[in-house]
Write a protein that holds these residues in place. Structure first.
Motif, short mmCIF file in Angstrom:
data_model
loop_
_atom_site.label_atom_id
_atom_site.label_comp_id
_atom_site.label_asym_id
_atom_site.label_seq_id
_atom_site.Cartn_x
_atom_site.Cartn_y
_atom_site.Cartn_z
N ALA A 119 -4.45 -5.05 1.39
CA ALA A 119 -4.01 -3.67 1.19
C ALA A 119 -2.58 -3.52 1.68
O ALA A 119 -2.24 -4.00 2.76
CB ALA A 119 -4.92 -2.72 1.94
N THR A 120 -1.77 -2.88 0.88
CA THR A 120 -0.35 -2.72 1.20
C THR A 120 0.02 -1.24 1.22
O THR A 120 -0.40 -0.48 0.35
CB THR A 120 0.52 -3.46 0.18
N TYR A 121 0.79 -0.87 2.22
CA TYR A 121 1.23 0.50 2.39
C TYR A 121 2.75 0.54 2.34
O TYR A 121 3.41 -0.38 2.81
CB TYR A 121 0.72 1.05 3.71
N MET A 156 4.96 -7.56 7.69
CA MET A 156 5.80 -6.38 7.52
C MET A 156 7.00 -6.83 6.68
O MET A 156 7.66 -7.83 7.02
CB MET A 156 6.27 -5.85 8.87
N ASN A 157 7.26 -6.13 5.63
CA ASN A 157 8.31 -6.54 4.70
C ASN A 157 9.30 -5.41 4.43
O ASN A 157 8.95 -4.24 4.51
CB ASN A 157 7.70 -6.98 3.37
N TRP A 158 10.50 -5.81 4.12
CA TRP A 158 11.50 -4.89 3.59
C TRP A 158 11.77 -5.25 2.14
O TRP A 158 12.03 -6.40 1.82
CB TRP A 158 12.80 -4.97 4.38
N TYR A 159 11.71 -4.24 1.29
CA TYR A 159 12.04 -4.38 -0.12
C TYR A 159 13.23 -3.48 -0.42
O TYR A 159 13.55 -2.58 0.35
CB TYR A 159 10.87 -3.96 -1.01
N CYS A 174 10.07 -0.05 3.46
CA CYS A 174 9.26 -0.82 4.39
C CYS A 174 7.84 -0.90 3.83
O CYS A 174 7.34 0.08 3.25
CB CYS A 174 9.27 -0.11 5.74
N ALA A 175 7.21 -2.05 3.98
CA ALA A 175 5.84 -2.23 3.49
C ALA A 175 5.03 -2.99 4.52
O ALA A 175 5.55 -3.92 5.16
CB ALA A 175 5.84 -2.97 2.16
N ALA A 176 3.78 -2.60 4.66
CA ALA A 176 2.87 -3.25 5.60
C ALA A 176 1.67 -3.78 4.82
O ALA A 176 1.08 -3.06 4.02
CB ALA A 176 2.40 -2.27 6.65
N ARG A 177 1.34 -5.04 5.06
CA ARG A 177 0.21 -5.66 4.35
C ARG A 177 -0.84 -6.09 5.35
O ARG A 177 -0.57 -6.87 6.25
CB ARG A 177 0.69 -6.83 3.51
N ARG A 178 -2.05 -5.57 5.16
CA ARG A 178 -3.18 -5.93 6.01
C ARG A 178 -3.76 -7.29 5.57
O ARG A 178 -3.52 -7.74 4.45
CB ARG A 178 -4.26 -4.88 5.92
#
Length: 116
Positions: free
Chosen positions: A103-105, A34-37, A95-99
């Protein structure tokens, strides 16, 4: 598909604090990272902070010691505590979520404005 909704942005004076939240539409136990950009006007989107499902964290040099990322898998939430804010932190935060598949959302973002 994971839906992400950010909140907590706003206007704050330099030196102040904000806590951003990111709510995921499904469990994030299986989310690798889980990332913050953030993206400021006229600038490229940059990675601010990230946290893996194992709890490993990483930060951009510009925010180390001031920002803290955390996640609550049970609540499917990710947070970004931002302290000692500077005018250069002004940006839209995503916020970004990477599986594991890669795949990134992305969420729609929340605006943070720091007045000097």
């Amino acid at each position: 598909q994971v839906q992400l909704v950010e909140s907590g942005g706003g206007l704050v004076q330099a030196g102040g604090s904000l806590r951003l939240s990111c709510a995921a539409s499904e469990t994030i136990f299986s989310i690798t990272a889980m990332n913050w950009y953030r993206q400021a006007p006229g600038k490229q989107r940059e990675l601010v902070a990230g946290i893996t499902n194992g709890g490993s964290v990483n930060y951009a040099d510009s925010v180390k010691g001031r920002f803290t990322i955390s996640r609550n898998n049970l609540k499917s939430m990710v947070y970004l505590q931002m302290n000692s804010l500077k005018s250069e932190d002004t940006a839209r935060y995503y916020c970004a979520a990477r599986r594991p598949s890669g795949a990134t959302y992305w969420g729609q973002g929340t605006q943070v404005t720091v007045s000097s």
